[in-house]
Write an enzyme that holds these catalytic residues in place. Sequence first.
Site, PDB file in Angstrom:
ATOM      1  N   SER A 289       0.855  -1.186   0.000  1.00  0.00           N
ATOM      2  CA  SER A 289       0.000   0.000   0.000  1.00  0.00           C
ATOM      3  C   SER A 289       0.886   1.228   0.000  1.00  0.00           C
ATOM      4  O   SER A 289       2.037   1.184   0.478  1.00  0.00           O
ATOM      5  CB  SER A 289      -0.887   0.014   1.250  1.00  0.00           C
ATOM      6  OG  SER A 289      -1.561   1.253   1.389  1.00  0.00           O
TER       7      SER A 289
ATOM      8  N   TYR B  91      -2.273   0.759  10.659  1.00  0.00           N
ATOM      9  CA  TYR B  91      -2.168   0.259   9.297  1.00  0.00           C
ATOM     10  C   TYR B  91      -0.859   0.708   8.646  1.00  0.00           C
ATOM     11  O   TYR B  91      -0.171  -0.094   7.992  1.00  0.00           O
ATOM     12  CB  TYR B  91      -3.361   0.747   8.478  1.00  0.00           C
ATOM     13  CG  TYR B  91      -3.417   0.189   7.076  1.00  0.00           C
ATOM     14  CD1 TYR B  91      -3.512  -1.189   6.856  1.00  0.00           C
ATOM     15  CD2 TYR B  91      -3.393   1.027   5.961  1.00  0.00           C
ATOM     16  CE1 TYR B  91      -3.577  -1.713   5.563  1.00  0.00           C
ATOM     17  CE2 TYR B  91      -3.457   0.513   4.674  1.00  0.00           C
ATOM     18  CZ  TYR B  91      -3.546  -0.857   4.476  1.00  0.00           C
ATOM     19  OH  TYR B  91      -3.590  -1.367   3.204  1.00  0.00           O
TER      20      TYR B  91
END
Length: 262
Positions: free
Chosen positions: A147, A160
Amino acid sequence: MSGVPPLTRSGSPEQPGSGRTAVVTGASSGIGAATATRLAAEGFDVVLGARRMDRLSELAGSIGARALPLDITDAASVEAFAAALDRVDVLVNNAGGAFDANTVADADLDSWARTYEVNVLGTVRLTKALLPALVASGAGDVLFVSSTAGLVTYEGGSSYTAAKHGTHALVGALRLEMVDQPVRVIEIAPGMVHTEEFSLNRLRSQDRADAVYRGVREPLVADDVADCIAWAVTRPHHVNIDLMVVRPRAQAAQHKVHREDV
């Protein structure tokens, strides 16, 4: 000639994945399901791994793939999954996720542990189990769907971003360690991707999940990322896509998103 697909003995173009086995994790929805579908269309023998066998079996039946139960956070599950595979040429480490949007001051450490277990430890667990098969293939690919959160931090994304930075570090270390082996190590880092479950799992509210994409013209969808993955693993094997960052045009950076009036 570069760019021309190889020919079979019959003289017809050979599919890029012909004869190769691709394992896709987190394949029951979103990017994983789209990637499995695309790789099957490219001629790969696709093996799907995820926990939700009902959805996995339905997808496998529709694309001509094989479905196996897999929980990357469980060592016994990973061991059984690996033992069921005769060969592995491509591993797409897609399983992962975000589970909260808390600040550090309000950190839920159970959520932090879950996020790290899924995105980092589980990924290491499966990669370690399948590396011998990838090496034995003579032309293996291990691809990580990370990501842009692994490249930059942002408010409300501490658990995250910390986990995805861990994934990014894992990829870099593995590439150095495997440089003398016939295995490519590839990272695809998507930005804003509108899928059915990612933001909902994180925010636990459909309204809040919808607000993430509100006013954004054409955010990425799962098929866009699957297209990037398929391209990376079908390059000539001496070509390694170390890191591909892919965002929608409306997202210039993690914190800079153009939203139109709605």
